[in-house]
Design an enzyme around this catalytic site. Sequence first.
Site, PDB file in Angstrom:
ATOM      1  CB  CYS A 123      -0.748  -0.035   1.279  1.00  0.00           C
ATOM      2  SG  CYS A 123      -2.049  -1.320   1.279  1.00  0.00           S
ATOM      3  N   PRO A 124       0.568   2.125  -0.498  1.00  0.00           N
ATOM      4  CG  PRO A 124       0.449   4.524  -1.211  1.00  0.00           C
ATOM      5  CD  PRO A 124       1.366   3.329  -0.503  1.00  0.00           C
TER       6      PRO A 124
END
Lengths: 406, 81
Positions: free
Chosen positions: B21-22
């Site tokens: 992530c992200p």
Amino acid sequence: MNFLEDVKKYLVSFWQPVPAVIALGVLSVYYFGITGTYWAVTGEFTRWGGHALQLFGVDISEWGYFKIMHMDGNIFTRVDGVMIIGMFAGVMAAALWGNNVKWRIPASKIRIYQALIGGIIAGFGARLGMGCNLASLFTGIPQFSAHAWFFTFAMIVGVYLGVKVTQLPFFQSKVKLQKLSCGIDVQSDKSRDEGKVKRFFTFGTFIFLAMVLWAMYLIFIANSQKLGAAMLFGGAFGLIIAKAQICFTSAFRDLFTTGRSQMARAIVIGMVVSSIGVFSYILLGTPPKIMWAGPNAIIGGVLFGFGIVVAGACECGWMYRAAEGQTHFWIVGIGNVIGATLLAFVWDDISVPLATSWPKINLLESFGNYGGLFFNYLLLFLLFLLVLKLEKNYLKKLKGNTNYGK
Amino acid sequence: MENNTQIPTPTHRLDMHGEPCPYPAIKTLEALRSIGDDDILEIISDCPQSINNIPIDVRNHGFKVLHIDTSTPSVRYFVKR
């Protein structure tokens, strides 16, 4: 049988993040009341770095930072140490119960460097600021220590800079969107082995029970109530962060990447809840943990915020991801310990101008008990407004974009 | 969550294995802007933390979440414009 199935279903599925963060806030208050210290992890990582140096024959007895961190004992005899053992047990149990354990390799070399360099910068910044997202934010602000506020606002600046860097084309994901032909069997790439899922679940239960038994042994037989309690709290912290996938890094980062404020709002609410709890223990006589509110908190905050975004996780976020088999985050963890040790190495040269010559500001002393409580709540309210404002700004900018969805 | 509904047949896929992530969420939003109204996008992410960002981001940006499959270590999301 049905009841057991229901319990199992609960242990398998992900938990909602917002109530989970509030539960963490409440638990951290009791942790403070029972052990007299706050929920934190990087201090202990620094000690691991110290022990590693000792293993290589380095004499660290004259290093100022290790004197502050108290190197006495080992991971099994320190409150922070056994708490982290409990946390590891909690995150492992959660990952195994949820069938989330898998060997995962970073998608590219860039990510490996990001993990290591980001981890080192974050570890260095966290220890310069005397805490990570926990001791200098989530559990530091409710201690009424001004350093935590300096750190937090500086960290948001660092996070913003980190987002700018990680969004440069060089760091962007190279994954291509695939177009699928009609009638493709969507089940074909599903690799669910029921036998393995069952074995993992049993193994997770075994780890969790072993942790509980160890804590019981510490409390009732070894007569170390505080250590036993710390282990149980660690287990609960680990279980919650992993089951609800609590990512402190994402809280402020994603205000800038996708305009999502859910986690940031949850963290502020968690601190609103824990501030009043910690306040009551302080009134009863437990001394709060106050750190130097100097340039160290500001520089440390910027470096830490930048580092966690580049690395992809903060100091407790990598723990549950590492337990899930994400090798990327093992590298982040190693980077953290290296960064913290580097800070300890340079500490004696920089501590006076940056930290120790600055005052330790306790808001409850500066403004009186209730004045300090009010001031902390005022700042929390302003932080909440800032979060909403940043989200709104993002969405406003997005609406001006012609590519915006319906 | 939308776990018990029928798994839709995707027309596009983003295989985000190994990406932390992200990036899965950012790529998802990018991809959603590039596909047609009737297309269904499948995102595969082995970052379980994506459970707290992809579904929320997709809805926040005005798109639809059709189904989420969390039964394997790689979470699979089915979304459309």
